[in-house]
Motif scaffolding. Sequence first.
Motif, PDB file in Angstrom:
ATOM      1  N   GLY A 122     -12.457   5.943   5.614  1.00 21.82           N
ATOM      2  CA  GLY A 122     -12.589   5.138   4.417  1.00 21.82           C
ATOM      3  C   GLY A 122     -11.452   5.393   3.455  1.00 21.82           C
ATOM      4  N   SER A 123     -11.463   4.663   2.371  1.00 23.97           N
ATOM      5  CA  SER A 123     -10.452   4.859   1.336  1.00 23.97           C
ATOM      6  C   SER A 123     -11.030   4.445  -0.011  1.00 23.97           C
ATOM      7  CB  SER A 123      -9.193   4.050   1.652  1.00 23.97           C
ATOM      8  OG  SER A 123      -9.490   2.681   1.650  1.00 23.97           O
ATOM      9  N   LEU A 124     -10.388   4.910  -1.041  1.00 24.79           N
ATOM     10  CA  LEU A 124     -10.838   4.626  -2.399  1.00 24.79           C
ATOM     11  C   LEU A 124      -9.627   4.194  -3.210  1.00 24.79           C
ATOM     12  CD1 LEU A 124     -13.108   4.793  -4.555  1.00 24.79           C
ATOM     13  CD2 LEU A 124     -12.421   7.152  -4.913  1.00 24.79           C
ATOM     14  N   PRO A 125      -9.550   2.928  -3.599  1.00 26.81           N
ATOM     15  CA  PRO A 125      -8.429   2.492  -4.428  1.00 26.81           C
ATOM     16  C   PRO A 125      -8.625   2.986  -5.861  1.00 26.81           C
ATOM     17  CG  PRO A 125      -9.873   0.642  -3.939  1.00 26.81           C
ATOM     18  CD  PRO A 125     -10.433   1.833  -3.223  1.00 26.81           C
ATOM     19  N   LEU A 126      -7.644   3.694  -6.366  1.00 25.26           N
ATOM     20  CA  LEU A 126      -7.708   4.223  -7.729  1.00 25.26           C
ATOM     21  C   LEU A 126      -6.723   3.459  -8.610  1.00 25.26           C
ATOM     22  CD1 LEU A 126      -7.662   7.997  -6.774  1.00 25.26           C
ATOM     23  CD2 LEU A 126      -9.647   6.656  -7.458  1.00 25.26           C
ATOM     24  N   PRO A 127      -7.168   2.958  -9.757  1.00 25.21           N
ATOM     25  CA  PRO A 127      -6.269   2.196 -10.629  1.00 25.21           C
ATOM     26  C   PRO A 127      -5.082   3.050 -11.085  1.00 25.21           C
ATOM     27  CG  PRO A 127      -8.546   2.094 -11.426  1.00 25.21           C
ATOM     28  CD  PRO A 127      -8.505   3.080 -10.305  1.00 25.21           C
ATOM     29  N   GLY A 128      -3.888   2.540 -10.854  1.00 23.24           N
ATOM     30  CA  GLY A 128      -2.688   3.230 -11.309  1.00 23.24           C
ATOM     31  C   GLY A 128      -2.286   4.440 -10.477  1.00 23.24           C
ATOM     32  N   GLU A 129      -2.949   4.683  -9.356  1.00 23.57           N
ATOM     33  CA  GLU A 129      -2.632   5.822  -8.489  1.00 23.57           C
ATOM     34  C   GLU A 129      -2.590   5.350  -7.042  1.00 23.57           C
ATOM     35  OE1 GLU A 129      -4.776   9.477  -8.903  1.00 23.57           O
ATOM     36  OE2 GLU A 129      -5.296   9.021 -10.971  1.00 23.57           O
ATOM     37  N   PRO A 130      -1.967   6.174  -6.164  1.00 22.38           N
ATOM     38  CA  PRO A 130      -2.016   5.845  -4.738  1.00 22.38           C
ATOM     39  C   PRO A 130      -3.453   5.894  -4.224  1.00 22.38           C
ATOM     40  CG  PRO A 130      -0.363   7.524  -5.173  1.00 22.38           C
ATOM     41  CD  PRO A 130      -1.149   7.344  -6.423  1.00 22.38           C
TER      42      PRO A 130
END
Length: 66
Positions: A48-56
Amino acid sequence: MVIRYAGKESPALLHGHGRSRLPRVLTSTLSSEQGQFFFRKHGCVDCGSLPLPGEPQEIILRKSIK
């Protein structure tokens, strides 16, 4: 189960040494970090992955311990 301690990974835990009662390991690393290559080298697979605002993107990896 902790894989990182003071920013360093522990390959012993990825190979089942010092096992707890849990049959799998779950960890994460940023897509911009070299840690993802370390974990994959030791048999972890992306789950899985977690998109973080303003970060990779944060990559979530797992490994079953036999």
